[in-house]
Each structure stands twice: as C-alpha cells, then as structure tokens.
Enzyme design. Sequence first.
Site, PDB file in Angstrom:
ATOM      1  CG  ASP A  32      26.005  15.424 -28.865  1.00 43.49           C
ATOM      2  OD1 ASP A  32      24.930  14.842 -29.029  1.00 43.49           O
ATOM      3  OD2 ASP A  32      27.123  14.874 -29.001  1.00 43.49           O
TER       4      ASP A  32
ATOM      5  N   GLY B 101      24.834   7.810 -20.258  1.00 43.56           N
ATOM      6  CA  GLY B 101      25.528   7.682 -18.979  1.00 43.56           C
ATOM      7  C   GLY B 101      25.701   6.239 -18.550  1.00 43.56           C
TER       8      GLY B 101
ATOM      9  CG  HIS C 285      -1.993  -1.052   1.140  1.00 41.46           C
ATOM     10  ND1 HIS C 285      -1.819  -2.300   1.687  1.00 41.46           N
ATOM     11  CD2 HIS C 285      -3.218  -1.061   0.563  1.00 41.46           C
ATOM     12  CE1 HIS C 285      -2.901  -3.026   1.452  1.00 41.46           C
ATOM     13  NE2 HIS C 285      -3.770  -2.298   0.772  1.00 41.46           N
TER      14      HIS C 285
END
Length: 546
Positions: free
Chosen positions: A530, A392, A217
């Site tokens: 970039d 990454g 929950h």
Amino acid sequence: MTRHLVSGSEAVNDGLRGFCAVNADLVALHEDPRFVLRAEPATDKVALVSGGGSGHEPLHAGFVGVGMLDAAVPGEVFSSPSADQVRAAMLAADAGRGVLQIVKNYTGDVINFALAADECRDRGVEVASVLVDDDVPSAERGSTPGRRGTVATVLVEKICGAAAEEGRPLAELAELGQRVVDRSRSVGAAVAAGSNFTAEPAFELGADEIEFGVGIHGERGTDRIRTEPLEALVRRMLDTLADDLPLESPVLLAVNGLGATTPLELDAAAGYALAELDRRGIEVSRAIVDDLVTSLDMRGLSLTVLLLDDELQRWWDAPVQTAHWRGTRLAGVPAAQPKPATITADETTAAAAEEEGSEAATDWIDRFVERAGERADELGELDRQSGDGDFGPNLRTALGRYRAGGDAFVALSRAFAGVGGTSGPLLALWLRTLARGIGGDPGAYAEALRTAADRVRELGGAEVGDKTMVDAMVPAAEAAQRVADADGSLDEAIRAAAEAADRAAEQTSELVARRGRGSYVGEAGRGVVDPGARLIAIFLGCGVRP
C-alpha cells in the site's frame, strides 16, 4: 504495441456504422464505395466534399451536416480514400450547382481527389478544389509536396460551409477557402506517438523529450526538444507560427487535441496561449478548444491561428449542425490570474502561534521532502497497480506546495491539506496532530502517534488490516509506547516507530484492500504494498537521526 479493442479495418467499418447509427438524423453511411452523406441531402447549393485517411476523427465525418460538409470520404487508417470513393461521394452530394473539394495536402489525397474531379467533370459536374497546407514545420523540411494540411481543414469546412448555405457560387467559395488557407498556420507537438492498429509507433520518446512539429499521421516531427513546462512549449509554438505568418488582430485561435490529450491539458494550453497573445498585443476574438483533427491516440496538441476579417468572422459565427461541432467561444480573453486568499486577523494570529518550531523537526521534514520526492514515482506506480494512480502526482503536488519556515510539521500539514482526494487531507490531519509530540519525551511522542492514528481512523473509517496508511500508523504508535513504558529515550522511540511502520507497510502486500479506491480492484491488488503505508514508513524513518 498498444492494444486496441478492434483491428484497424474493423475500427473504420464498424466505427462508421456505429457513428451513423447514433447520428442517423444527421448522416447516412454508404458502404460500397464507402462515404458519409447528409441524412437529408441539401438542394440548390454548392456541395462541399472532403475526406482523407481515418484515424483523424472527428475529421471528416463528424463535420457532415448543415453549415459544413455535404459528404465525407474516409479511407483506411492514415490512408487516402480511393478515387472511386471520392467520385461516388461527389455525385451523391451534387445538387446541381457544382462541388467544392476540400483537400489536405498529402500526395495520395491530392491524386485521388484530382482523378475523381476529372471523372465528375466528364459527367458534367462543375468542380473546384481548395488545397489546405497550413502546417508550418513540414515546410521547413523542404519536402516536394510542401506543407501538410491539418486543422485549417476544419476552418475551411466551417467558413465555406456557411457561405455555401447562403447560396454562394462555386468560384466564390473556392476563393474564400483559399483565403482561409492563406491566412492560417498550424504547428503540433507530442510527448507520445499514436499507436497504429497494425504497426509500432513511428517514434519513441524519453521521459524528458518532446517531439516538435509532428504531423497527423503519427509521423515524427522536425525537432526533438527537451521537455519544458507547458507555458514555455505554447510560447515556442506561437513563435513558430508568428515567424511564418506575422500575427495581427483579430485572430481565431484553435487548440486541438491529437487524440489522447486530456481536456484539462488542452484548457491549460489555451489559457497560456490567450495570455501570451494578449502580452503580444494580439486580440483573440474567437477561440475553439477541442479534438478536431486527431492522430489516433497521439498524446499531444496543435495550435492553429487564422487571421480574421469581418467577412471570415461572420461566416465563422453562422449556425451549424453536425455530430461533432460543439461551438466556439465568441471572445477569447487573457487567462485570469488567481486572486490571493484573504486572511483574517484571527487567522494571522493563529498562524504566528504555529510558527514556533524546532530545528530537529525542520531537519526531519527537510529529509522527508527530499526522500519522498525521490520515491514519488515508485509510490505512484504502487497506487497504479492497486488503485487509481493519483498518489504519486498528489504527493508531488503537496511537496511542491511545502514552504519551509516556522513549525515544519504544521507547514507540511498545510501543504497536504491543499491537495484534493483522500490521502492528502488524512496525511494533513495526521501531521498536525503528530506535531504536538515532537520535541517532547518518549511518552509524549507515543501519545501523539496514537492520537494521530486515532484521528485518521475516525475520519477515514479504516482499521488495521484494511490495507491503508493506518496499517503503518498503529504499529508505529504501539512500538513507541513500548519504548516509553521501558523508560527508553526519544531517539529510541522514534527509531522503534519507524522500524515497526516499515515492517507493517511491507506486510500490506499480503492484504486485500477493504477501504479506499484500492478496494475496487480486490484480489488484483494482492502482492502490492500500500503506497500510503509505505509513505508513513518513509516519513517516520526520516525522523531517525543519521
């Protein structure tokens, strides 16, 4: 707060309508009061009814059908259904042989199912209940309700559902369900809380924290532990289960996703669990890996074990037809160990020839590995803003593969070549070509930079201005050539190339990508540097001697 496409109320009502429409051959929706019933109600068998708060999908509606539930009763998100809902579902599902309630051990569920049972008994319906309380950590809190009910609920639904299809009587089914509960244990862990539709997440975690013992929950766990490798986390979870229920062969293993965990991660956890159980001498004869009981979009998983016997295994293997049941593996086996690649004599000779490297090149690569590792998250964030976000992680994978020794440029090239995608192979090509000019004169260095850039342009198809790593490679080569033409030193050429690459990388923020996955986002990528061009600048900068 995490954004959702609909509100909580809309998610439950509209979600159930859509679910039942898509699976109309299996289920039907009754809207007032709300419950889900088999499309063709069974006759001459005990009816199985379960339910609870929404937000745990596919539990419970996804398991309505032949071999499992006759009806499911969804409440609001993380909230018990009302007694009126449960009573109506039981009366609709009853085929004259009684109703077995399968109830998770939460106070609201227990009370409302009990009230509904009393009302149905008053109408002459025979009712029995199985209370599922398999969650180990919640018992450690010493709470009055006791253990929470989690994934063992599905195991009870599957095993009792199969026995009900064979016509077993109500009392026998209740006893069977209780046996499943008694022989089952579960434990969960998460790295991020689920996001409720109307409230903030129940807990926040740091990047180096794991919430251990979470419920379904969205609630906090029993312990907050330091981040550890998945293999170690799985071992810890199995220890928790084994401390409460001594494991003995054979077992059923359930690896459950809590809503936002990828199949790759669940499969990895399953592999570690199978291997660890095998190491402990425990036979896993049945295994299931799936999202079974979720907590909206909690990012985590739970492990459940059930001590099997011949009868339980027979019921588990019985046919089932519901919207979500995807089947189970009949035999779990220890995770296979990867086999080392074989290398031919010619490849060994070639590798040995490549292992003649200079100390300067090794220092260069060592500085890059350290610096790139420090900036991997930054580069990954740039890619997330302008591409698909894998730069990454792929960079970290390549750096982790790098093994020093011999020609450092070639070794790093091999590390990048082992990474999938596009940037890894292109960087591998660039590094291997560039290696030929390291240790020579300025002219050789400039020529290596130019040739390496040309190889990347030829293979990758990008040109200057397309917002890729080429935007830094070409200016670097041109700057080094100018130093060589002016009879400058190698150190001057290396410095000039690094400075030119750094300026060019910065200028890519003004461009709109025309190649690579960054091209998919168009103008949305403007203003973002970039990451490939930035990495080239970082690499060349590491060649500048301190």
